[in-house]
Design a protein around this motif. Structure first.
Motif, PDB file in Angstrom:
ATOM      1  N   GLN A 155      10.871   7.391   3.953  1.00  0.00           N
ATOM      2  CA  GLN A 155      11.163   8.624   4.665  1.00  0.00           C
ATOM      3  C   GLN A 155      11.972   8.322   5.938  1.00  0.00           C
ATOM      4  OE1 GLN A 155      10.346  12.252   3.893  1.00  0.00           O
ATOM      5  NE2 GLN A 155      12.137  11.806   5.123  1.00  0.00           N
ATOM      6  N   VAL A 156      11.555   7.267   6.641  1.00  0.00           N
ATOM      7  CA  VAL A 156      12.260   6.911   7.873  1.00  0.00           C
ATOM      8  C   VAL A 156      13.691   6.458   7.556  1.00  0.00           C
ATOM      9  CG1 VAL A 156      12.281   5.268   9.812  1.00  0.00           C
ATOM     10  CG2 VAL A 156      10.152   6.405   9.154  1.00  0.00           C
ATOM     11  N   VAL A 157      13.838   5.696   6.480  1.00  0.00           N
ATOM     12  CA  VAL A 157      15.185   5.246   6.068  1.00  0.00           C
ATOM     13  C   VAL A 157      16.061   6.467   5.771  1.00  0.00           C
ATOM     14  CG1 VAL A 157      16.434   4.103   4.178  1.00  0.00           C
ATOM     15  CG2 VAL A 157      14.490   2.967   5.258  1.00  0.00           C
ATOM     16  N   ALA A 158      15.494   7.456   5.081  1.00  0.00           N
ATOM     17  CA  ALA A 158      16.265   8.675   4.751  1.00  0.00           C
ATOM     18  C   ALA A 158      16.681   9.396   6.040  1.00  0.00           C
ATOM     19  CB  ALA A 158      15.425   9.590   3.867  1.00  0.00           C
ATOM     20  N   MET A 187       0.869  -1.167   0.000  1.00  0.00           N
ATOM     21  CA  MET A 187       0.000   0.000   0.000  1.00  0.00           C
ATOM     22  C   MET A 187       0.915   1.230   0.000  1.00  0.00           C
ATOM     23  SD  MET A 187      -3.002  -1.485   2.514  1.00  0.00           S
ATOM     24  CE  MET A 187      -3.659   0.074   2.960  1.00  0.00           C
ATOM     25  N   PRO A 188       0.633   2.224  -0.871  1.00  0.00           N
ATOM     26  CA  PRO A 188       1.594   3.310  -1.097  1.00  0.00           C
ATOM     27  C   PRO A 188       2.061   4.011   0.180  1.00  0.00           C
ATOM     28  CG  PRO A 188      -0.154   3.412  -2.714  1.00  0.00           C
ATOM     29  CD  PRO A 188      -0.538   2.318  -1.769  1.00  0.00           C
ATOM     30  N   ALA A 189       1.148   4.244   1.122  1.00  0.00           N
ATOM     31  CA  ALA A 189       1.554   4.994   2.321  1.00  0.00           C
ATOM     32  C   ALA A 189       2.588   4.217   3.147  1.00  0.00           C
ATOM     33  CB  ALA A 189       0.333   5.328   3.173  1.00  0.00           C
ATOM     34  N   THR A 190       2.519   2.872   3.089  1.00  0.00           N
ATOM     35  CA  THR A 190       3.506   2.097   3.863  1.00  0.00           C
ATOM     36  C   THR A 190       4.903   2.345   3.300  1.00  0.00           C
ATOM     37  OG1 THR A 190       3.258   0.084   2.498  1.00  0.00           O
ATOM     38  CG2 THR A 190       1.852   0.262   4.445  1.00  0.00           C
ATOM     39  N   MET A 191       4.997   2.495   1.975  1.00  0.00           N
ATOM     40  CA  MET A 191       6.313   2.753   1.365  1.00  0.00           C
ATOM     41  C   MET A 191       6.761   4.196   1.603  1.00  0.00           C
ATOM     42  SD  MET A 191       7.563  -0.016   0.363  1.00  0.00           S
ATOM     43  CE  MET A 191       9.003   0.432  -0.586  1.00  0.00           C
ATOM     44  N   THR A 192       5.815   5.126   1.586  1.00  0.00           N
ATOM     45  CA  THR A 192       6.175   6.528   1.856  1.00  0.00           C
ATOM     46  C   THR A 192       6.817   6.631   3.235  1.00  0.00           C
ATOM     47  OG1 THR A 192       4.265   7.214   0.576  1.00  0.00           O
ATOM     48  CG2 THR A 192       5.223   8.880   2.026  1.00  0.00           C
TER      49      THR A 192
END
Ligand SMILES: C[S@@+](CC[C@H](N)C(=O)[O-])C[C@H]1O[C@@H](n2cnc3c(N)ncnc32)[C@H](O)[C@@H]1O
Length: 481
Positions: free
Chosen positions: A202-205, A193-198
């Motif tokens: 972001q957290v990885v960055a 689901m797109p929000a899970t990847m967003t």
């Protein structure tokens, strides 16, 4: 992604016997690295192309039926070969470009190179193939219905559980290559689901920007091991979990401030501590870092508060269809009692409690059973109760105490039903029986035994995991009188 072995259409004992009898001829004549042209006949249970090289069954990852490929042998086993595609001489008309560049490298994307209608046909066919292997009486007359698919077979997974490692000095988050601990970074993922990847990216960055120490498996050093992001589809609430090697999470306050400012859909931030080198992803201790400890999901009018460890089906859209199929198949009357065997967190039984007199369920995992009973309370359901234990132990006990269920739904793991449970079902003979299966092979085996007391009305497959080879089916039985 759990993988079954290549012979999973065969009986387990047969399978074991084959493994103990090496065919020296194959080993003597074929070498690793050897190449030959091969016509692919069908897909195997794990989605690999199957062809026959000098009568020896050969599994070719990524090859499709009717293709002619040049196969290169990667493993020689006593009774079968494994190979990879060197080149494709004649491609299948159903071959498509996978959306994910890494699809052939990590588990969970076995069929992304196959057009979706052909994926659905494959899953229906897997059930037919499995039934034919076991030849239970009358199997040819089974109504194996076309697989129910998704309109958009992407962006369906509500949970991303990605390992985090440093690759070339950068923070990477993704999945391991099959049978290895080599991490593949997943900057995008078509089935999430797109929000899970967003949230994930972001957290990885931020982990990279803030130079938070990342876990190093080889030296058992560093801190952040895994990131888990789960979205409740109905409410859009997201829970983020940092799984760490130590209780300390450096730069915690900066991370939490950024999350609060930039990711308002994240309503729950948790930390799970899993110290040391271990094959387990989760440790025992989970603490709240910010927001609330659960996210709220809804399914067909029921509300579920999901804690970090709570199991919940991964494809919420198809889960609704699955439970409706179970509801239609059982067609319960208000005076009927239902057993929800292998109940997980009780979602199937609870979704049927409004049309039953009483629901009793069981699961072996105490936390799941606690969630099931809490979910009943949360939804003011007073006629459903869940117990901890094995179905094959509890059902006979319940029957011995005089409980006589009118209906039963079984939803076992890939291993299928225990023989003791099958005997208990046949003995108590509930009028209505529905079997939800995630493994056509064990389903076919169990059908053989169950058809001693029941006839199969239909087998309805439903695609819970598009782009993978996983296959789920609902079977409705009628009792023989
Ligand atoms: C496929 S899941 C079904 C989950 C649930 N019905 C749902 O829809 O979410 C199988 C469940 O069976 C449980 N289980 C495994 N072996 C069991 C056994 N012998 N008796 C009862 N439950 C078992 C597992 O803990 C797991 O929750």
């Amino acid at each position: 992604m759990p993988q079954s072995n290549h012979y999973s259409h065969q009986s387990r004992s047969h399978n074991d016997r084959r493994r103990q009898q090496p065919d020296e001829k194959v080993q003597a004549t074929v070498n690793i690295g050897q190449r030959f042209p091969l016509t692919i006949r069908r897909l195997g249970i794990n989605g690999e192309g199957i062809g026959y090289y000098k009568h020896v069954i050969t599994f070719v990852k990524g090859a499709l039926p009717e293709e002619v490929v040049v196969a290169e042998v990667t493993a020689v086993h006593p009774r079968y070969l494994e190979a990879k595609i060197r080149s494709i001489r004649k491609p299948s008309p159903d071959r498509v470009d996978p959306r994910d560049a890494y699809a052939g490298e990590v588990g969970g994307f076995e069929l992304e190179h196959l057009d979706y209608p052909a994926q659905l046909a494959f899953k229906q066919d897997l059930i037919r193939q499995a039934l034919e292997k076991y030849r239970p009486a009358g199997y040819r007359h089974y109504d194996v219905r076309p697989t129910i698919g998704m309109t958009n077979p992407y962006e369906y997974r509500n949970k991303a559980q990605f390992q985090v490692r440093l690759i070339d000095g950068h923070v990477a988050a993704g999945l391991y290559k099959e049978n290895s601990h080599d991490l593949v970074d997943l900057p995008t993922c078509s089935v999430q689901m797109p929000a899970t990847m967003t949230v994930m990216r972001q957290v990885v960055a931020w982990l990279e920007e803030l130079q938070v120490p990342i876990y190093d498996e080889e030296h058992n050093s560093g801190i952040v091991k895994t990131i888990v992001v789960r979205e409740a589809a109905a409410t859009g609430e997201i829970q983020l979990v940092f799984i760490t090697n130590t209780p300390k999470l450096p730069k915690k306050h900066q991370l939490l401030m950024k999350i609060a400012e930039k990711l308002p859909m994240v309503v729950s931030v948790m930390q799970n501590i899993n110290a040391g080198k271990t094959s387990l992803i989760w440790g025992d201790q989970t603490t709240l870092l910010a927001g609330k400890p659960t996210i709220t999901e809804e399914l067909d009018g029921l509300v579920f508060d999901l804690s970090a460890r709570a199991f919940f089906q991964l494809n919420p859209q198809q889960t609704k269809k699955l439970y409706r199929l179970a509801r239609e198949a059982l067609n319960l009357a208000p005076n009927e009692t239902l057993v929800d065997a292998y109940s997980g967190v009780g979602t199937i039984g609870l979704s049927l409690a409004d049309v039953a007199k009483e629901v009793r369920g069981m699961d072996t995992i105490p936390a799941a059973v606690a969630d099931a009973n809490a979910n009943a309370q949360r939804n003011q359901i007073t006629n459903a109760h869940y117990e901890v234990g094995e179905a094959e132990v509890l059902l006979p006990q319940w029957l011995a105490s005089g409980f006589a269920p009118d209906a039963m739904v079984v939803d076992p793991p890939r291993t299928g039903l225990d023989n003791v449970l099958i005997d208990a079902i046949l003995q108590s003979a509930p009028e209505k029986l529905v079997y939800i299966s995630c493994n056509p092979s064990t389903l076919a085996q169990d059908l053989q035994a169950l058809t001693r007391g029941y006839q199969v009305d239909y087998i309805q497959s439903i695609d819970m995991f598009p782009q993978t080879a996983r296959c789920e089916a609902v079977v409705r039985f009628t009792k023989r009188h």
